[in-house]
Design a protein around this motif. Structure first.
Motif, PDB file in Angstrom:
ATOM      1  N   GLY A 126     -65.064 -94.870  51.880  1.00 11.84           N
ATOM      2  CA  GLY A 126     -64.881 -93.993  50.730  1.00 11.84           C
ATOM      3  C   GLY A 126     -65.501 -92.613  50.899  1.00 11.84           C
ATOM      4  N   LEU A 127     -65.789 -92.223  52.140  1.00 11.10           N
ATOM      5  CA  LEU A 127     -66.453 -90.945  52.380  1.00 11.10           C
ATOM      6  C   LEU A 127     -65.496 -89.788  52.616  1.00 11.10           C
ATOM      7  N   VAL A 128     -64.294 -90.067  53.108  1.00 13.12           N
ATOM      8  CA  VAL A 128     -63.277 -89.035  53.309  1.00 13.12           C
ATOM      9  C   VAL A 128     -61.920 -89.588  52.892  1.00 13.12           C
ATOM     10  N   GLY A 129     -61.018 -88.686  52.572  1.00  9.83           N
ATOM     11  CA  GLY A 129     -59.669 -89.094  52.217  1.00  9.83           C
ATOM     12  C   GLY A 129     -58.868 -89.462  53.460  1.00  9.83           C
ATOM     13  N   ALA A 130     -57.822 -90.231  53.267  1.00  9.59           N
ATOM     14  CA  ALA A 130     -56.980 -90.657  54.387  1.00  9.59           C
ATOM     15  C   ALA A 130     -56.305 -89.462  55.053  1.00  9.59           C
ATOM     16  N   GLY A 131     -55.842 -88.507  54.257  1.00  5.46           N
ATOM     17  CA  GLY A 131     -55.207 -87.313  54.817  1.00  5.46           C
ATOM     18  C   GLY A 131     -56.184 -86.501  55.643  1.00  5.46           C
TER      19      GLY A 131
END
Length: 164
Positions: A78-83
């Protein structure tokens, strides 16, 4: 800089519009589009053999795999977005291994500058220039494509001007 001026000269004009597109769509939609990620990968696949020695070109795919694995882990936590993770992986082959520290400095600069500019725009009349951008309405969220795209563009631009 370890990136050669030749490599940067080949990569920069093709990667720059994609970096700008990523920054724009992330500001507007809070999404880095898969099509932009695929376009960046396609640039490396097509231009890479011309821009780099073939052995270096093949090794740069390891950069992609390492950053993709790291990005998947960071996304799962949950630290960065998938994109963001996918774009970082697609951008990784463009970066010479010896330039990682430089790229991290550039990324730090673009994070601070991008965050400040975004917050300034969000809380001033500048917001009226693009009132429907999703990034204005997401509390606690920052469109990382602005910094990620900016960092790659600046890195390649510096390589174009000052590369080895």
């Amino acid at each position: 800089m370890e990136i050669t001026q030749t490599a940067a000269t080949w990569f920069f004009p093709f990667a720059l519009p994609i970096c700008l597109w990523v920054a724009y769509t992330d500001l507007k939609l809070m999404k880095i589009l898969n099509l932009a990620v695929l376009a960046l990968i396609a640039v490396f696949v097509v231009i890479g053999p011309v821009a780099l020695p073939f052995d270096a070109y093949l090794w740069r795919y390891a950069h992609f795999l390492v950053i993709l694995a790291l990005g998947i882990g960071l996304n799962a936590a949950g630290l960065v977005g998938a994109g963001d993770a996918k774009f970082a992986a697609a951008a990784a082959p463009f970066v010479a291994l010896g330039d990682i520290r430089l790229l991290l400095v550039i990324l730090a600069f673009t994070l601070v500058a991008g965050f400040a500019a975004h917050r300034l725009g969000k809380h001033t009349r500048l917001r009226n220039l693009a009132p429907h951008w999703e990034s204005w309405h997401r509390e606690g969220k920052y469109p990382m494509g602005l910094s990620l795209g900016g960092a790659l563009a600046i890195y390649l631009g510096l390589g174009f001007c000052y590369g080895a």
